[in-house]
Design an enzyme around this catalytic site. Structure first.
Site, mmCIF file in Angstrom:
data_model
loop_
_atom_site.group_PDB
_atom_site.id
_atom_site.type_symbol
_atom_site.label_atom_id
_atom_site.label_comp_id
_atom_site.label_asym_id
_atom_site.label_seq_id
_atom_site.Cartn_x
_atom_site.Cartn_y
_atom_site.Cartn_z
ATOM 1 C CD GLU A 1 -2.840 0.722 1.765
ATOM 2 O OE1 GLU A 1 -3.392 2.031 2.900
ATOM 3 O OE2 GLU A 1 -3.074 -0.254 2.905
ATOM 4 C CG ASP B 1 -1.825 4.266 2.603
ATOM 5 O OD1 ASP B 1 -2.549 3.883 1.388
ATOM 6 O OD2 ASP B 1 -1.298 3.975 3.836
ATOM 7 C CD GLU C 1 -4.592 6.916 5.737
ATOM 8 O OE1 GLU C 1 -5.332 6.522 5.531
ATOM 9 O OE2 GLU C 1 -3.617 7.334 5.905
#
Length: 230
Positions: free
Chosen positions: A50, A52, A54
């Site tokens: 993953e 990210d 955010e």
């Protein structure tokens, strides 16, 4: 988002390396408890990969926190967090992830703020194809002041605007074959030069609010190995 359910959009294709960007205008006003995300993910298993970006909302008048993280074969906890040099809810800004075999570069309006390098003996997302996700969800349990401030549903609906999504990336077919588009050389071999690394250093000095490599409470037995490498 007008209820406790999350809003999710994802790409149809799966990618192994690429350059991905989107323009976002975040939730304005009291956004505490909300999490707005732009990320790549291989799946839900314990060994997933993953990458990210955010945004953790906050009370009116307080800055957003931009959280960046990398997971490789289920190994995560590699967050760098920043207060940006502008209000990301006031207008659209461009957020970019460059993912190639040697490093991952996080950019804001073409300004590099972080690079995560590959080392031969350490986990790195290099074998699992990933989809691109765009989400807005209720992260009250952790997003704002470590969960101390919950989402205020009287402020709903919470609206984030996305536009201008762009992907120049290697698509993985059903047979596992990879098809890379024209122009992929521009990002496939990209690493930050001295100027780019200076910009990352500037972001770390002036904008960074959290660095996992300085969190001794979280890593009482010692920091991850990449923290000691340049």
């Amino acid at each position: 988002m007008a209820s406790s359910s999350s809003v999710l959009h994802l790409s149809l294709a799966m990618y192994l390396y690429g350059e991905f960007s989107v323009q976002m205008k975040l939730v304005s006003g009291n956004s505490a408890g909300t999490v707005t995300s732009f990320y790549l993910k291989s799946g839900e298993g314990e060994g997933h990969d993953e990458i990210d970006i955010e945004f953790m909302g906050n009370l009116s008048g307080n800055p957003y926190v931009m959280n960046t993280n990398v997971w490789a074969n289920g190994d995560g906890k590699k967050e760098h967090q920043f207060y940006l040099w502008f209000d990301p809810s006031a207008d659209f800004h461009t957020y970019k992830i460059v993912w190639n075999p040697t490093n991952i570069i996080f950019q804001v309006d073409d300004v590099p703020v972080r690079t995560f390098r590959k080392y031969a003996d350490l986990p790195y997302p290099s074998s699992q194809p990933m989809k691109v996700y765009f989400t807005l969800w209720d992260g009250s349990y952790w997003a704002t002041r470590h969960g101390a401030v919950k989402i205020d549903w009287s402020q709903a609906p919470f609206v984030v605007n996305y536009r201008g999504y762009y992907a120049n990336a290697c698509v993985i077919g059903n047979s596992g074959s990879s098809a890379c588009p024209a122009g992929s050389d521009g990002w496939m071999y990209r690493q930050l030069d001295g100027k780019g690394l200076d910009t990352v250093a500037w972001a770390e000095r002036t904008c960074m609010t959290y660095n996992y490599c300085a969190d001794g409470w979280r890593f009482p037995k010692g920091f991850p190995a990449e923290c000691f490498r340049k």
